[in-house]
Every structure is written in structure tokens, then in C-alpha cells.
Design a protein around this motif. Structure first.
Motif, PDB file in Angstrom:
ATOM      1  N   THR A 240      63.188  33.113  39.651  1.00 20.24           N
ATOM      2  CA  THR A 240      63.956  34.026  38.798  1.00 20.24           C
ATOM      3  C   THR A 240      63.093  35.064  38.088  1.00 20.24           C
ATOM      4  O   THR A 240      63.621  36.032  37.544  1.00 20.24           O
ATOM      5  N   GLY A 241      61.785  34.849  38.060  1.00 20.73           N
ATOM      6  CA  GLY A 241      60.898  35.780  37.362  1.00 20.73           C
ATOM      7  C   GLY A 241      60.856  35.579  35.864  1.00 20.73           C
ATOM      8  O   GLY A 241      60.262  36.379  35.136  1.00 20.73           O
ATOM      9  N   THR A 242      61.466  34.487  35.391  1.00 18.40           N
ATOM     10  CA  THR A 242      61.492  34.240  33.954  1.00 18.40           C
ATOM     11  C   THR A 242      61.578  32.741  33.705  1.00 18.40           C
ATOM     12  O   THR A 242      61.772  31.948  34.634  1.00 18.40           O
ATOM     13  N   SER A 243      61.448  32.333  32.450  1.00 22.20           N
ATOM     14  CA  SER A 243      61.552  30.916  32.096  1.00 22.20           C
ATOM     15  C   SER A 243      63.024  30.539  31.906  1.00 22.20           C
ATOM     16  O   SER A 243      63.876  31.409  31.680  1.00 22.20           O
ATOM     17  N   PRO A 244      63.348  29.237  31.965  1.00 18.36           N
ATOM     18  CA  PRO A 244      64.747  28.828  31.747  1.00 18.36           C
ATOM     19  C   PRO A 244      65.301  29.270  30.398  1.00 18.36           C
ATOM     20  O   PRO A 244      66.447  29.721  30.310  1.00 18.36           O
ATOM     21  N   LEU A 245      64.488  29.146  29.329  1.00 17.70           N
ATOM     22  CA  LEU A 245      64.980  29.535  28.003  1.00 17.70           C
ATOM     23  C   LEU A 245      65.187  31.044  27.902  1.00 17.70           C
ATOM     24  O   LEU A 245      66.158  31.516  27.292  1.00 17.70           O
ATOM     25  N   GLN A 246      64.290  31.822  28.507  1.00 14.03           N
ATOM     26  CA  GLN A 246      64.452  33.270  28.508  1.00 14.03           C
ATOM     27  C   GLN A 246      65.670  33.671  29.337  1.00 14.03           C
ATOM     28  O   GLN A 246      66.401  34.603  28.985  1.00 14.03           O
ATOM     29  N   TYR A 247      65.892  32.954  30.424  1.00 17.12           N
ATOM     30  CA  TYR A 247      67.060  33.211  31.275  1.00 17.12           C
ATOM     31  C   TYR A 247      68.343  32.971  30.483  1.00 17.12           C
ATOM     32  O   TYR A 247      69.270  33.780  30.520  1.00 17.12           O
ATOM     33  N   GLN A 248      68.393  31.845  29.747  1.00 17.19           N
ATOM     34  CA  GLN A 248      69.561  31.545  28.918  1.00 17.19           C
ATOM     35  C   GLN A 248      69.786  32.638  27.874  1.00 17.19           C
ATOM     36  O   GLN A 248      70.920  33.075  27.640  1.00 17.19           O
ATOM     37  N   LYS A 249      68.692  33.092  27.255  1.00 21.97           N
ATOM     38  CA  LYS A 249      68.795  34.124  26.227  1.00 21.97           C
ATOM     39  C   LYS A 249      69.394  35.408  26.803  1.00 21.97           C
ATOM     40  O   LYS A 249      70.263  36.040  26.197  1.00 21.97           O
ATOM     41  N   GLN A 250      68.938  35.794  27.993  1.00 22.69           N
ATOM     42  CA  GLN A 250      69.457  37.028  28.599  1.00 22.69           C
ATOM     43  C   GLN A 250      70.927  36.877  28.979  1.00 22.69           C
ATOM     44  O   GLN A 250      71.705  37.827  28.841  1.00 22.69           O
ATOM     45  N   LEU A 251      71.337  35.686  29.451  1.00 27.30           N
ATOM     46  CA  LEU A 251      72.750  35.460  29.736  1.00 27.30           C
ATOM     47  C   LEU A 251      73.584  35.600  28.464  1.00 27.30           C
ATOM     48  O   LEU A 251      74.658  36.216  28.468  1.00 27.30           O
ATOM     49  N   ARG A 252      73.099  35.022  27.373  1.00 24.79           N
ATOM     50  CA  ARG A 252      73.827  35.104  26.099  1.00 24.79           C
ATOM     51  C   ARG A 252      73.969  36.557  25.635  1.00 24.79           C
ATOM     52  O   ARG A 252      75.064  36.989  25.244  1.00 24.79           O
TER      53      ARG A 252
END
Length: 305
Positions: A240-252
């Protein structure tokens, strides 16, 4: 004329036909959803500002002009004839870099169905990816004339409404067959290869997309993917090019932006709806991602639309 030159001329001819079809169906600037399921057309008359968005499982084809897509810290260039497969829901920054009123940017986006990919992969009895094969969540390749041919026939369907229900499923299946057996095929086969790390990460991404408003631990996500936390984090970032927590943040933040833009929701309520407990934290992270505080950003989006 050698075979390579003939192939190039053939592709150029197909792109010219596609440009004419897209121009006739998408006369105004913007994004146009067609009545062919999963198919949308995109036209820009001038370069656009970078836009944060989520790319889903799909194939995109640039027909005319050019755009850049930033995934993680990697910039992908998409010029005429470039096709891009996205196998996961990915937060990206996308913007058109080459477009003029008399020669606009023109592109096609076709949403793919994972069930159909799995069914076609099984039907064709394609070989499983090797353990050592490198998997990417984004694959960019030059389209061939045969794939362009299939898109030409798909774009002609809106002008043949009586034939569309009968032909659309056949052409859509042909597109999936050509993608699975062409240069993109390895990455699509990885996606549906049961038990592979990419399949486990794909399931974790799907769960994240459905549950991003909730808090979770890295161990919980890793357990869902049947991996250790360190291995999960490594595979997740690679795909994904990012961390799971950063991914969650961008979805939010993407969801909050949509709520404010399309449902007239204020920032305080939108932030709570997507899982933020602190309005000030939401505002800081929103400004960091989108370049402006929520209220100012939404005003800018409405002014430019």
C-alpha cells in the motif's frame, strides 16, 4: 515496416478511435459515469490541482494527455496508452499534468470485480504465482491494441442500448481475460491466489475499509492476516505504500471530507462520525493531508467544482 513499428501504429490508431469516442460521450469537463456498469470517463481541459482520493480495484487507461499518481513516496507517470491496474483500495494523490482545451486529458476507468477475476482465473486454469514473484498493488504497462479494441467495443455500447445488456458482460469478461493473460496478469493472479501474503493483506485492507471508524491494535490486524505484527507491517507497507495506522487515518479523513462536501456536515460532526475524539487533532491531521483546514478546503472544492 517491422513488427514493432506496425504494433505502435496499430495502438496509435486505436487510441485515436478511443479519443473520438470519449470526446463524444464526455463533452464537458469532469468525471462521467456511463450506463455501462463499472465504466466511467474522465476529461480535463487544463492541468488540475493534486487531489487526494482512493483508487479501488480497477483498470485505468490514459488515452490523451498525461497525469501523475503519487502512491506513498513513488510518483507514477501515465501518458497516452498507459494502463494502470490497482489491486487494492489505495489512498493516492492524483493530478492531470498535461491537458489543453483543444487537446484535453481523456481517460477511462473500469471497475473490476474480484469474483469475476477469480472465476476467469479458475476457468483458464492459469498457473499460480511463484513464491519468489514480486507482487505490486499497482501495475503500470503499455496497453496493447487488443485491450484497446475491447474498450472501443465497450464504449460503443451506449450508442446501442438494445444490445448493451447482452454484449456488455461478454466484453467485460474479455477485458478481464486480457488483463489476466497480459503483462498485468501476475499481479491479478497474486490477488486471487489463496493463502498468499497478498491475499491475506487484501482481506485485511477490506476489513480496514469497513471498520476504519473503530480503534484497533496492530496485533489484531496481524492476527486477521495470519502473520506476526512485524511481517504484517512489512507486507502491508510494500503493498500500500503506507503503514496500517496511516492507511486508517487517510480513510477517515477522506470519508470526513466526503461527508462535509456532499452532506453539508460541519467539521465537528464529520470528525466524530469517522472516529475522531478530538476536533483539534482532526483539524491538524486534515490540514496536513489536504493542505488547508476543513472549512477552507471545502469552500475551495465547491468553488472549483
Amino acid at each position: 515496416m517491422n513488427e514493432k513499428n506496425a504494433e505502435y501504429l496499430s495502438l496509435s490508431t486505436k487510441l485515436a478511435v478511443l479519443a473520438e469516442l470519449v470526446s463524444s460521450l464526455a463533452r464537458a469537463e469532469g468525471d462521467h459515469v456511463t450506463n455501462v456498469p463499472g465504466l466511467s470517463l474522465h476529461r480535463r481541459n487544463q492541468p488540475s490541482e493534486p487531489l487526494h482520493c482512493i483508487y479501488t480495484l480497477s483498470v485505468a487507461l490514459t488515452i490523451q494527455g498525461g497525469k501523475q499518481v503519487l502512491i506513498g513516496d513513488v510518483v507514477h507517470e501515465l501518458g497516452p496508452g498507459k494502463s494502470m491496474i490497482t489491486t487494492l483500495d489505495l489512498p493516492v494523490v492524483s493530478h492531470v499534468v498535461e491537458a489543453r482545451r483543444h487537446q484535453p486529458y481523456l481517460g477511462i476507468l473500469f471497475q473490476l470485480d474480484i469474483a469475476q477475476i477469480l472465476a476467469v482465473n479458475t476457468e483458464l486454469d492459469l498457473s499460480r504465482p511463484h513464491k519468489g514473484d514480486t507482487f505490486q498493488s499497482v501495475s503500470i504497462e503499455q496497453a496493447d491494441a487488443q485491450l484497446c479494441d475491447a474498450f472501443i467495443r465497450l464504449l460503443q455500447l451506449p450508442m446501442q442500448p438494445e444490445m448493451q445488456p447482452h454484449l456488455a458482460p461478454l466484453i467485460q469478461k474479455e477485458i478481464v481475460i486480457r488483463l489476466l493473460t497480459g503483462p498485468h496478469g501476475l499481479h491479478l493472479r497474486h490477488l486471487v491466489s489463496e493463502g498468499s501474503p497478498s491475499e491475506h493483506i487484501s482481506r485485511a485492507v477490506t476489513w480496514l475499509k469497513q471498520n476504519f471508524v473503530h480503534s484497533f491494535s496492530m496485533d489484531e490486524l496481524a492476527n486477521r492476516a495470519h502473520m506476526s505484527a512485524s511481517t504484517f507491517r512489512q507486507h502491508f507497507r510494500a503493498m500500500t505504500g503506507t503503514s496500517p495506522l496511516q492507511y486508517q487515518k487517510q480513510l477517515r479523513l477522506q470519508e470526513a471530507r466526503e461527508l462535509m462536501l456532499n452532506q453539508q456536515m460541519d467539521a465537528s460532526r464529520a470528525s466524530a462520525m469517522v472516529g475522531y475524539e478530538s476536533a483539534s487533532q482532526f483539524s491538524r491531521e486534515y490540514s496536513r493531508l489536504f493542505g488547508a483546514p476543513p472549512q477552507k478546503d471545502i469552500r475551495r472544492l465547491r468553488h472549483n467544482s
